[in-house]
Structures are given as structure tokens and as C-alpha cells.
Design an enzyme around this catalytic site. Structure first.
Site, mmCIF file in Angstrom:
data_model
loop_
_atom_site.group_PDB
_atom_site.id
_atom_site.type_symbol
_atom_site.label_atom_id
_atom_site.label_comp_id
_atom_site.label_asym_id
_atom_site.label_seq_id
_atom_site.Cartn_x
_atom_site.Cartn_y
_atom_site.Cartn_z
ATOM 1 N N THR A 265 1.260 -1.170 -0.140
ATOM 2 C CA THR A 265 -0.099 -0.005 -0.007
ATOM 3 C C THR A 265 0.619 0.954 -0.162
ATOM 4 O O THR A 265 2.269 0.981 0.329
ATOM 5 C CB THR A 265 -1.103 0.332 1.064
ATOM 6 O OG1 THR A 265 -0.245 -0.065 2.334
ATOM 7 C CG2 THR A 265 -2.077 -0.668 1.257
ATOM 8 N N ASP A 266 -0.030 1.948 -0.690
ATOM 9 C CA ASP A 266 0.879 3.889 -0.390
ATOM 10 C C ASP A 266 0.286 4.192 0.984
ATOM 11 O O ASP A 266 0.198 2.848 1.513
ATOM 12 C CB ASP A 266 0.221 4.689 -1.044
ATOM 13 C CG ASP A 266 1.354 6.182 -1.210
ATOM 14 O OD1 ASP A 266 1.550 5.868 0.185
ATOM 15 O OD2 ASP A 266 0.320 6.437 -1.754
ATOM 16 N N TRP A 267 1.140 4.535 2.084
ATOM 17 C CA TRP A 267 1.579 4.736 3.523
ATOM 18 C C TRP A 267 0.220 4.964 3.427
ATOM 19 O O TRP A 267 -0.938 6.360 3.481
ATOM 20 C CB TRP A 267 2.211 5.179 4.145
ATOM 21 C CG TRP A 267 3.657 4.934 4.197
ATOM 22 C CD1 TRP A 267 4.506 5.477 5.651
ATOM 23 C CD2 TRP A 267 4.690 4.595 3.218
ATOM 24 N NE1 TRP A 267 5.679 4.829 5.295
ATOM 25 C CE2 TRP A 267 5.527 4.027 4.396
ATOM 26 C CE3 TRP A 267 4.281 3.114 2.810
ATOM 27 C CZ2 TRP A 267 6.727 3.662 3.539
ATOM 28 C CZ3 TRP A 267 5.059 2.942 1.783
ATOM 29 C CH2 TRP A 267 5.975 2.342 2.141
ATOM 30 N N ALA A 269 -2.779 3.257 3.518
ATOM 31 C CA ALA A 269 -3.615 3.250 2.112
ATOM 32 C C ALA A 269 -4.573 1.790 2.336
ATOM 33 O O ALA A 269 -5.510 1.927 1.205
ATOM 34 C CB ALA A 269 -3.838 3.369 0.737
#
Length: 821
Positions: A265-267, A269
């Protein structure tokens, strides 16, 4: 330098049919069994380790954790020491490795892209790959493959282009460079994360043809060259969070493209446990909200099959094994080579320098006196804000570089104040020296008084301090908190230049209109655990007038002027206009009126409107040019090197004439939904389709010499088109040409097609009088369109136009070629 076409796609297209049979794999909805089956078996080492891992150990490999010995990087995944699995450290790095220690601060990717040179992108990647390993990192959270869709997007400087082909070429080359040095690359943000506004929640609605032809091309190219990891985006795509989209993570990424790395994931997300894991998400970052205890509970109560956990662990371990991290065959971590990094940084900044205008021989600069004007003339502007920020080895100011190179006197004037001037102590009652207060740890300092103005004026109050919330000083003016804590990213994403003073103090600003007379002021500063240093300054109409007057005087007294203009972009927020911020337009107008031999150097993130353009002698686009930007800028200004850059995005004339202007459904979205209703007509394609003339077209960039294009031929081959032409340097200097090949639509496809698309390009240096016959190959993928009914690519046959020119708006040669299936 034309195409990073998928080999699987090419084989399908070269089968000879004009249209391609229904896809056996992929499309927008993967077969149900594809979401549930385990991955193909990994190597024996990975399978052996997987069989010995406990459930807790498996889960620990699928989420971030706190690094017990952090190096200042973005993320950390603990290893399993008993089985020889090392920890992973993950660092940001679009323009260099972002850790606590120094690293080479490379020019922004958008400046790299302006060189139109994949080989240079490969060497750029090698610098980051080498330094990432030297600085203790294992995974790089870069490159960014999202396209420049709106000129307002806050991270346009972190990516490459509005064009899918150019983006794909550069993404692929940079990843090859990163990974050949032993650092795992992560292509991001998959997919359609093309703005910062509402990025956590916006639902992007896009049709299938646009998705495949435009947005996904760079990501597919990354998979083709073997990127180890993919980062899922924050936003939703067609109603589903990108990190929960089986269409994206399994149907396209794995089933169609054959990706065999891992998806993180993005941070912050992640939004679920079972749904995300089943869809194809492998790792939650930076913590374990959904893939920690929640995942263990789900496996134990059988709502998540353990083989889904095994599948994700297998993907992570397989990449680690491929990079030699499981058997000790990874090369020893190298030492940093700052000199080599600096050399590449300088080369990239020179190569990407883009000369937009040059009238009456304004550039190169002559031997006469020079006035340097603007705050970023005296301050190094290394990078944008957010995850792109790097701690550089060094960074000179352009003023220093110009003084070192100039043959005559160089003067300097501020012109536009960024950090404010001292407030006279007598303006306060009781008197207050607001220039340098220090509050010891554990103590509190308070001021109560009044600020009296002799005249009404606009004031920008500028707070410099060591503290961040909650220890930042509180300033109440007439009872209003001037610097409240901003929600979310806004508090921490204020830019790479304006958010910190030259001495490192954090800077916050607030502009208010103040009436004549007294205003109550209350300041409270707390020392916290380590003490607090702060100062309060101001920028007013009166101080601004004085700064402009000083700049005008300097311009009148010099033979030529170099005026540095800026715009400071950052992750976490979009721009609200493409005009220069602050009062820079007024400054440029005043200075050019005083001296028409004025060159404006733009240190900006993306497209800029220029109502002042015709007043200038020259305009040089330098974006965020890294630690060697000053030397590169001076080299171009004085003609020591030819400006070799070309625009990778169209520059609109103003805020009302670009692809997303006037339609909030396109940008920034309405009621949480954004529509890519422009379809495949992104960037220059929209200008062509709508008959709108940009300020500067895609591919534009001037040289200090001139080039002629001759003898165009185009032939169909079994692997696409072979386009041949001659480029001749007709000027008196050596220079850089970037001829571009554009392709027209197919008459046989009943699909939406652009008026023309970039089909290839070539960068070459030519001596005066030299000519070169070159060949640009146009790949089958570029000749094809995505058919949403067939869920696959179809070849665009028939007679098609081919153009060669210096930009999308300067097409000099044209021919036609028949494409046969």
C-alpha cells in the site's frame, strides 16, 4: 527510444489479424478462480523457508513496523532471524535517497524527463540504486509512473510527462538502473493517483480504453523490466479502493502482465483485511492496522484462507531471493560515491534545461554586467516538498555560480521576500524584540500587548520556529490564532523551499488585512523537551514596494538581468493556479520595464502561465534542479552548454484553457467523484482535438543553434514502422536536437483516437554543419488501440499519417504509410 512494448502484447498483435481475438487472460474482470488460486511455485529456497514459517512470522512479513535502528527512512519490515530472512528498509527516493544522512540530490524527475533520454534515466537510476544500498536501504519507493493530467497536481515534478510513451520509456529505464545496483524498485502509485487534492478518498471514474492506453502504460513498462514491487494508490478506481481492486491487482497486473513481485500500500492506504488480501494486496505499510492482529484473527477463524497469506509471503520472499537477500549472495553494501553522483546530477540538470523563449540574442549572456534578482537567485532551490526531499551533500546558490562565471560585475537584489523582515520593537506596546526568542526546555514564555499600525496595510506575518505541533508557538492577533495546526498532510507538506528558513527553522505564514490603529497580540511559546527558538517577522505592502524598487534600480544599473522566479510544490496539496505565487508577476513586470534584456529562470514544479512573457528577453525552465542546479543554470545562461531540454507537458496560456479547465467533474471532482471524461485526449492530444493553442506545446524547447529536418520516409515492418529522416545543424554552434515522430489515427478502427500521438523520438548532438540520418522505430503497441469490447489491443491498420517535428506544435515533415495486419 520509442517503445517499451509488452512482449506478450506484441506477440498477440503480430499474429497477423487486423483485430485480435477475445482475450484469453485479463480484461477488466478476472476469472473468479484467479483470485483464489495460489501463485505458481517459487524456487526451492523460498518454498523451504515458507514451509518452516509460523503464522505469526508469515504475517510479520506482510506489514510495516517500527525500526529499532532507524536510518530515517520511510518504512521497515522486520525479518525472521532464525530462518535467515533479513529485515527490509524502504526509502523514498524520486530524486535521491531520502534518509537522515546526506545523499545526492538529483534534479526532479520532470527535469530528467525533459532530456528525452532513456539512457540518462538509466544512469539516474543507477545513482539512486547505488546510494540506496550504500545508505542501508533495500527497497526504493520510486519511480512514479502517474501521468501529468492536470497542471495543478502537487507532485507533477515527481513524475515524468503527460505522454504515456515517454513516461513508459523513462520509467522502464530508471527501474533498470535502480535494480542493476541491487536495490528493489517500487513503481507507484497504481493507479490514477494524478492529483493530491482529496487523494485519500477521491473516486476516479475512467473507461477501459483510457485506462489501458493512457494511465497504465508506464506501469506495464515497469513490469516488463522486472520491477520488484508495486505501490497501490490511495484513491478509488471506478468505485473500489485501488488497494482492494481485484481488477487492478490481479486481473491486469498479474494475469495480463504477469507481474511476480509484491504489491504494497501507499502509507496508510489499506482499508480492509480479507478483501484487500484476496484482491491481490500483499503488504500493508507503514503499520499493521489490517495485516497484523486482524489478519491473524481472520486466518484463525477461517474467514481468510492461510494460502492467501502464503501467496503474499511467497511473493515477498521471491523478490528477496531474486536480489540475493536470502542466501547471502547480495553484493556487500558499497561506499557512497558523492563525486559520481554529483557528476550525474550536473549532467541531468544541463540536459533537461529547457529554453522556452530567446529574443534578440538575450542568451547566452554577454560579458556585460549582470543583475541577479529574486530569492531563489541567492538561495539554492534543490527540491520540492514531501517525500521528494533529500538532504544534499552541498548546494550552491545560482548567484554564487553566476559570480564565479561572469566576466563583469554581478549585483543582487531580493525583489520578493519569502522570510520577512524584523518588526520594529517600537511597533509593539510594551516594546518587543521579536527577532530571536529562546525558551528553555520545560519553560513557558508569554507576551501580551498591542501592535500599532500608522496606516492600513496587508501584512504577512511570518513565524520561524524550531517546534512543530504541539510545541509550535501560538500567536493570537485580535484573538485569532494565526498559525493553527492544519489537518492531515497540510501541516507537514508546505513545500521544499518556503517551509524552512535558510538557518533551518520551520516557517509558517499568514496574510491578513490590518486596519490603522492598535491590534491585540498574545504570544505563547513553550520550551517542550528540548527548548524552543522562534522569531516573528512581517512582509507588508511598504516592505514589498521597497524590495521591488531595489530590484528595479539593480536592473537599470546592469547590462542584463537574470530574474529567478519560483513556485514551491509538495506532496499532499495541489496548486490553486498556474500563475506564479505571491507578487512575482508585479516584480517581473517592473524589472522587464526597467531592462528588457531580462531572462526569467523558472524554478517551478509544472506548467506556469506567463502574462509577462512578451516583456522578457528569454525564459529558461529549470524546474527543481537538484544540488548541482546552480552550476547547470550558469552553464546554460553563459552558453557553456546548449539547453538540451524539451517540455514533457503542454504549458497552458492560463487557468481557463487546459484539459481540465472549467469542468469540476474532471478536476478536482464533485461529491467525491472525478471523471476522466477527456478520455484518451490527455495533454497535447486535447489541445489538438479542441483546436486550442497552448502557451508552449509539448516537446517545445529552443537551442542556441538551428536544425533542419529532411528526407522523411516511413516503412511498415514486421515489428511496426521504421521512420527515417535526416537532421542537419544549420547554425554556427554545436547543439542538441530532439526530433519527435508523431502518428495519426487509423481509418479502420471505430474507436476514439487522437489527432496524433508521440510515436518516437531521438536525442542527438550535432556540430555546426553536421547532418545525420536517423531511424526511429515505432512499435506495434503505438500502432494499436484498446478495444473495450474485446478487452484487448487491436492493430490500427490502413494509411496513417506520420509527422516529424521539433514539438507537437512545430511539425515540419509529413508522409503516409500503410499499416497492414
Amino acid at each position: 527510444m520509442t517503445d517499451t512494448v509488452s512482449r506478450r502484447s506484441a506477440l498477440r498483435l503480430l499474429g497477423g489479424a487486423i483485430t485480435v481475438a477475445a482475450a484469453a487472460t485479463g480484461g477488466l474482470t478476472p476469472p473468479a478462480h484467479a483470485l483464489d488460486r495460489p501463485d505458481r511455485g517459487a524456487g526451492p529456497r523460498v518454498e523451504g523457508i515458507l514451509a518452516r514459517l509460523t503464522l505469526d512470522e508469515k504475517i510479520s512479513l506482510l506489514h510495516g513496523a517500527t525500526d529499532p535502528a532507524s536510518l530515517g527512512q520511510a518504512g521497515y519490515v522486520p525479518g525472521v532471524a532464525r530462518l535467515g530472512i533479513p529485515a527490509l528498509r524502504l526509502a523514498d527516493g524520486p530524486a535521491g535517497v531520502r534518509v537522515a544522512k546526506q545523499a545526492t540530490a538529483l534534479p526532479a524527475p520532470v527535469l530528467l524527463a525533459s532530456a528525452f533520454d532513456p539512457e540518462l534515466a538509466r544512469r539516474y537510476g543507477r545513482v539512486i540504486g547505488h546510494e540506496g544500498r550504500a545508505l542501508g536501504q533495500d527497497v526504493l519507493l520510486s519511480p512514479m509512473a502517474n501521468l501529468i493530467r492536470t497542471p495543478y497536481a502537487g507532485r507533477n515534478f515527481e513524475t515524468f510527462s503527460e505522454d504515456p510513451l515517454l513516461t513508459a520509456d523513462l520509467v522502464a529505464a530508471e527501474i533498470e538502473g535502480i535494480q542493476v545496483e541491487g536495490l528493489v524498485a517500487t513503481v507507484k502509485h497504481y493507479a490514477l493517483n494524478n492529483q493530491e487534492k482529496d487523494r485519500m478518498s477521491i473516486d476516479v471514474r475512467v473507461d477501459e480504453q483510457t485506462l489501458h492506453e493512457v494511465e497504465l502504460r508506464g506501469f506495464e513498462a515497469a513490469v516488463e523490466v522486472g520491477t520488484g514491487a508495486v505501490m497501490g494508490a490511495y484513491n478509488k478506481v471506478n468505485g473500489v479502493h485501488a488497494c482492494e481492486s481485484s481488477t487492478l491487482l490481479t486481473g491486469i497486473l498479474r494475469e495480463r502482465w504477469g507481474f511476480d513481485g509484491w504489491v504494497m500500500t501507499d502509507w496508510s492506504a489499506a482499508h480492509s483485511t480479507r478483501t484487500a488480501l484476496a484482491a491481490g494486496l500483499d503488504m500493508e505499510m507503514p503499520d499493521d492496522t489490517y495485516f497484523g492482529t486482524a489478519l491473524k484473527t481472520a486466518v484463525e477463524n477461517r474467514s481468510v484462507p492461510e494460502h492467501h497469506v502464503d501467496r503474499s509471503v511467497r511473493r515477498v520472499l521471491s523478490v528477496m531471493d531474486r536480489f540475493g537477500l536470502l542466501d547471502g549472495t547480495a553484493p556487500a553494501r558499497p561506499e557512497r560515491d558523492p563525486e559520481a553522483g554529483a557528476a550525474v546530477a550536473l549532467e541531468v540538470a544541463k540536459a533537461g534545461a529547457t529554453l522556452l523563449r530567446n529574443e534578440h540574442g538575450t542568451l547566452p549572456l554577454s560579458d556585460g554586467t549582470v543583475a541577479v534578482i529574486g530569492p531563489t537567485g541567492a538561495l539554492p532551490f534543490v527540491s520540492g516538498g514531501g517525500s521528494a526531499h533529500v538532504v544534499p551533500d552541498h548546494a550552491d546558490s545560482p548567484l554564487d555560480a553566476i559570480e564565479a562565471r561572469a566576466a563583469a560585475d554581478v549585483t543582487y537584489a531580493l525583489g520578493e521576500d519569502l522570510y520577512g523582515k524584523a518588526i520594529p520593537a517600537a511597533a509593539f506596546s510594551p516594546a518587543l524584540d521579536s527577532e530571536g526568542h529562546q525558551v528553555a526546555a520545560g519553560e513557558e514564555w508569554t507576551y501580551d500587548g498591542t501592535l500599532t499600525l500608522a496606516d492600513a496595510d496587508e501584512w504577512t506575518l511570518v513565524l520561524h520556529c524550531t517546534g512543530t505541533p504541539p510545541s509550535r508557538p501560538t500567536v493570537l492577533l485580535d484573538g485569532e490564532d494565526l498559525f493553527p495546526v492544519q489537518p492531515g498532510w497540510a501541516e507537514y507538506s508546505a513545500g521544499g523551499l518556503v517551509s524552512a528558513a535558510p538557518d533551518g527553522l520551520v516557517v509558517r505564514r499568514r496574510t491578513v488585512r490590518l486596519a490603522e490603529g492598535a491590534h491585540t497580540v498574545r504570544i505563547t511559546a513553550r520550551g517542550g523537551d528540548s527548548g524552543q527558538t522562534f522569531r516573528l517577522r512581517r512582509i507588508t505592502g511598504a516592505t514589498r514596494d521597497a524590495d521591488v524598487a531595489e530590484a528595479v534600480a539593480a536592473a537599470k544599473g546592469a547590462h542584463q538581468v537574470v530574474l529567478f522566479a519560483h513556485e514551491d510544490a509538495t506532496e499532499g496539496q495541489d496548486r490553486t493556479t498556474i500563475a506564479l505565487p505571491g507578487h512575482q508577476q508585479r516584480l517581473i513586470e517592473a524589472v522587464t520595464a526597467a531592462n528588457p534584456r531580462t531572462t526569467v529562470v523558472l524554478n517551478t514544479s509544472s506548467a506556469t502561465s506567463m502574462p509577462w512573457l512578451e516583456r522578457t528577453g528569454a525564459v529558461l525552465q529549470m524546474y527543481y534542479s537538484g544540488q548541482e542546479g546552480a552550476a547547470a543554470t550558469a552553464a546554460v545562461l553563459f552558453g557553456d552548454t546548449d539547453p538540451g531540454g524539451r517540455l514533457t507537458q503542454s504549458f497552458p496560456a492560463d487557468d481557463d484553457h487546459h484539459p481540465v479547465a472549467g469542468d469540476p467533474r474532471r478536476y478536482p471532482g464533485v461529491d467525491g467523484t472525478e471523471e476522466y471524461s477527456e478520455g484518451i485526449h490527455i495533454g497535447y492530444r486535447w489541445y489538438d482535438a479542441e483546436g486550442v493553442r497552448p502557451l508552449f506545446p509539448f516537446g517545445h524547447g529552443l537551442s542556441y543553434t538551428a536544425f533542419a529536418y529532411e528526407d522523411l520516409t516511413a516503412d511498415a515492418t514486421g515489428r511496426g514502422l521504421s521512420v527515417r529522416f535526416t537532421v542537419r545543424n544549420t547554425g554556427l554552434r554545436e547543439g542538441i536536437a530532439v526530433p519527435q515522430v508523431y502518428l495519426g489515427p487509423s481509418p479502420h478502427l471505430r474507436l476514439d483516437q487522437a489527432v496524433r500521438v508521440l510515436a518516437g523520438y531521438r536525442r542527438l548532438a550535432l556540430r555546426p554543419g553536421e547532418h545525420r540520418r536517423i531511424t526511429v522505430r515505432v512499435a506495434v503497441r503505438t500502432l494499436s488501440s484498446w478495444d473495450p469490447e474485446r478487452h484487448d489491443w487491436v492493430l490500427g491498420t490502413g494509411r496513417r499519417d506520420v509527422w516529424v517535428g521539433a514539438s507537437a506544435g512545430d511539425l515540419r515533415l509529413r508522409t503516409r504509410v500503410r499499416v497492414i495486419g
